[in-house]
Design a protein around this motif. Structure first.
Motif, short mmCIF file in Angstrom:
data_model
loop_
_atom_site.label_atom_id
_atom_site.label_comp_id
_atom_site.label_asym_id
_atom_site.label_seq_id
_atom_site.Cartn_x
_atom_site.Cartn_y
_atom_site.Cartn_z
N ALA A 68 0.84 -1.20 0.00
CA ALA A 68 0.00 0.00 0.00
C ALA A 68 0.87 1.24 0.00
O ALA A 68 1.84 1.33 0.75
CB ALA A 68 -0.92 0.00 1.22
N GLY A 69 0.52 2.19 -0.86
CA GLY A 69 1.26 3.44 -0.91
C GLY A 69 0.62 4.38 -1.90
O GLY A 69 -0.21 3.97 -2.72
N LEU A 70 1.01 5.64 -1.83
CA LEU A 70 0.50 6.63 -2.78
C LEU A 70 1.10 6.37 -4.16
O LEU A 70 2.06 5.60 -4.30
CB LEU A 70 0.88 8.04 -2.30
CG LEU A 70 0.37 8.44 -0.91
CD1 LEU A 70 0.95 9.77 -0.49
CD2 LEU A 70 -1.15 8.49 -0.89
N MET A 71 0.53 6.98 -5.19
CA MET A 71 1.06 6.82 -6.54
C MET A 71 2.52 7.25 -6.57
O MET A 71 2.89 8.30 -6.07
CB MET A 71 0.25 7.67 -7.53
CG MET A 71 0.64 7.47 -8.97
SD MET A 71 -0.44 8.33 -10.13
CE MET A 71 -1.91 7.33 -10.05
N GLY A 72 3.37 6.39 -7.14
CA GLY A 72 4.79 6.69 -7.20
C GLY A 72 5.58 6.24 -6.00
O GLY A 72 6.80 6.47 -5.93
N ALA A 73 4.92 5.57 -5.06
CA ALA A 73 5.62 5.14 -3.84
C ALA A 73 6.63 4.03 -4.12
O ALA A 73 7.62 3.88 -3.40
CB ALA A 73 4.61 4.67 -2.79
N GLY A 74 6.38 3.21 -5.15
CA GLY A 74 7.31 2.14 -5.49
C GLY A 74 6.69 0.77 -5.57
O GLY A 74 7.40 -0.22 -5.78
N ARG A 75 5.36 0.68 -5.42
CA ARG A 75 4.69 -0.64 -5.43
C ARG A 75 4.93 -1.37 -6.76
O ARG A 75 5.33 -2.53 -6.78
CB ARG A 75 3.18 -0.47 -5.23
CG ARG A 75 2.77 0.24 -3.96
CD ARG A 75 1.30 0.61 -3.98
NE ARG A 75 0.98 1.44 -5.16
CZ ARG A 75 -0.25 1.79 -5.50
NH1 ARG A 75 -1.27 1.37 -4.79
NH2 ARG A 75 -0.46 2.54 -6.55
N THR A 76 4.68 -0.68 -7.87
CA THR A 76 4.83 -1.31 -9.18
C THR A 76 6.27 -1.71 -9.43
O THR A 76 6.56 -2.80 -9.94
CB THR A 76 4.35 -0.34 -10.29
OG1 THR A 76 2.95 -0.12 -10.12
CG2 THR A 76 4.62 -0.90 -11.67
N GLU A 77 7.20 -0.84 -9.06
CA GLU A 77 8.62 -1.12 -9.30
C GLU A 77 9.09 -2.37 -8.56
O GLU A 77 9.90 -3.15 -9.09
CB GLU A 77 9.47 0.09 -8.89
CG GLU A 77 9.33 1.31 -9.77
CD GLU A 77 8.13 2.19 -9.45
OE1 GLU A 77 8.01 3.28 -10.01
OE2 GLU A 77 7.29 1.78 -8.62
N ILE A 78 8.59 -2.57 -7.35
CA ILE A 78 8.97 -3.76 -6.57
C ILE A 78 8.51 -5.02 -7.29
O ILE A 78 9.27 -5.98 -7.47
CB ILE A 78 8.38 -3.68 -5.15
CG1 ILE A 78 9.06 -2.58 -4.35
CG2 ILE A 78 8.54 -5.03 -4.43
CD1 ILE A 78 8.38 -2.26 -3.02
#
Length: 500
Positions: free
Chosen positions: A289-299
């Motif tokens: 969970a995180g705001l847009m651009g927090a890094g979820r997709t990148e992980i």
């Protein structure tokens, strides 16, 4: 309500043996924002594609400003002041804003493109919409949200009086959505009429004047938004055979003492996303969970081999693995439903069957020849039945399916590869509320059978409904891990993802 600017009467449309629209009526008033909602496959997108000339109707009438019109192409629609703002944008990234806005309609002087005049005219349109952008900026440098605004500017520049928005906020941040709504209100004041297709009921209640619900190819209701609640709209969409949406949290059991299936240690993806540490056990659903651009997709993309880690380690069942490509990830038992299913999850020009067997196609090939069509047919037939895919047949091009049914095929193709760890990045974006519930049920069933799930969504209610544990990420750093049973309400998770 003012006089209708457009009426669609008894519209019928079939694709082969499938009757998609069964005599649908729809009307749009001048200066109105009219919501069009319905489940996947209900017919709403087909109706709008008839209005905008992408499809032609089989029968029925289209009346614009009191005159019956034949709309047989997108050019016919444009000539009648109708434009569609597609969910998948049609801008050319390598061209500038001005070049995109005048693409196909270039202004000329002495037989040559008048770049200066096109920039001047573009600047007028941008200012009218409150957009502080340089017309000479390449579209490739713009955010998704600004690209959406340029799409609108392009339509407005052609003096469109009727705009159709297809899931316009699906990829926008909260601030971008607010700006979009401001722009819609401004256009409304200028007399532009808009059709707003969205699965987000809160947006419909906020921005729309009326709502029309379509179910199973028929109009169910048209009513002022002020007279309806979210629950009433959903009930009309789902009908008497409403399925449980599965949005309530259901406590799950998994072996907390089992060996970790996946362990990520000190993973560094770039200078921003660093020191990522977490583990997940068989049967567990872990949320990011995180705001847009927090890094979820990148992980998730790094775990799937789409990005190269700078440092750190990935362990499966206690053993370190090297993942340098998606092929490595699949071989290790990873699967990923990407954020953009149409660009990254599917081959749109291929059939349902071809997409569903893509990860296992090598198993069905011998000596370079595809020789096990019966096995492929049986696998895909089971996919369609198990996941409730609504389609004409498995040889239908997947681009013709609704968003929810496309997503089910993305999930099906990875289920066919028998993954150990299934990652979902915004799996219900652009999907209706019934299909959302179905997708959540599919994810739970996968975990119940012992698979591990990593789940990321901007919809915190979904995170609360499905996850056993939730990792919070802020600006590329993990800021906490919360057991679902510790969360009492969505506001607590909202506050947690905004803390450093």
């Amino acid at each position: 309500m003012s006089q209708s600017i457009l009426k669609m009467e008894q519209i019928v449309k079939s694709f082969g043996a499938v009757n998609v629209l069964k005599g649908v009526d729809f009307d749009l008033a001048k200066g109105e924002v009219h919501a069009l909602v319905g489940g996947n496959g209900a017919g709403k997108s087909t109706l709008m594609k008839i209005m905008t000339g992408v499809y032609t109707k089989d029968s029925g009438k289209i009346i614009i400003k009191g005159e019956e019109k034949e709309i047989k192409s997108t050019n016919d629609a444009k000539e009648n002041g109708i434009a569609m703002i597609f969910q998948e944008m049609s801008l050319v990234p390598s061209l500038t804003i001005a070049e995109n806005i005048f693409l196909g309609y270039e202004l000329k002087k002495h037989g040559m493109r008048d770049v200066k005049l096109m920039k001047q005219e573009t600047e007028k349109v941008l200012k009218r919409l409150g957009l502080d952008l340089d017309p000479g900026t390449p579209v490739s440098e713009l955010s998704v949200g600004l690209c959406q605004m340029v799409e609108i500017a392009k339509a407005v520049s052609k003096n469109a009086s009727i705009l159709v928005f297809d899931e316009p906020s699906a990829a926008l941040s909260d601030s971008e959505t607010e700006f979009l709504f401001k722009m819609i209100r401004q256009l409304k004041e200028g007399g532009v009429s808009m059709v707003y297709i969205s699965h987000r009921m809160n947006e419909i209640l906020e921005i729309c004047d009326r709502v029309t619900v379509i179910r199973d190819g028929k109009k169910v209701i048209t009513e002022k938004v002020e007279n309806l609640t979210m629950e009433e709209i959903v009930a009309q969409m789902m009908g008497n055979e409403a399925k449980e949406t599965k949005f309530e949290y259901v406590p799950r059991e998994y072996d907390c003492n089992a060996e970790d299936l996946l362990t990520v240690k000190h993973l560094k993806i770039n200078d921003k996303i660093d020191d990522i540490n977490f583990s997940i056990k068989p049967g567990q659903i872990l949320g990011l969970a995180g705001l847009m651009g927090a890094g979820r997709t990148e992980i998730m993309e790094t775990l799937f081999g789409l990005r190269k880690a700078v440092s750190g380690s990935i362990e499966l069942e206690g053993k370190k693995v090297e993942i340098k490509s998606p092929s490595d990830a699949v071989a290790c038992g990873f699967a990923l439903v990407p954020e953009d299913r149409r660009k990254e999850g599917l081959v749109l020009s291929h059939t349902i069957k071809e997409n569903a067997i893509l990860p296992i196609s090598a198993q069905l090939v011998k000596n370079g020849i595809f020789n096990d069509d019966k096995a492929a047919h049986d696998i895909v037939e089971k996919n369609i039945q198990d996941l409730g895919v609504v389609a004409d047949n498995m040889n239908q091009e997947i681009r013709l399916l609704s968003g929810g049914n496309q997503q089910k095929i993305v999930i099906a193709k990875w289920l066919n590869s028998n993954p150990k760890i299934f990652m979902f990045d915004e799996p219900t974006a652009g999907v209706d509320i019934v299909a959302k519930g179905e997708i959540i049920s599919i994810i739970r069933e996968f975990a119940d059978k012992g698979g591990a799930v990593i789940f990321a969504s901007s919809e915190l209610a979904e995170m609360m409904a499905i996850c056993d544990d939730i990792i919070t990420i802020f600006d590329g750093k993990i800021t906490g891990r919360i057991g679902r049973k510790e969360l009492m309400k969505e506001e607590e998770l909202q506050h947690a993802i905004q803390r450093k």
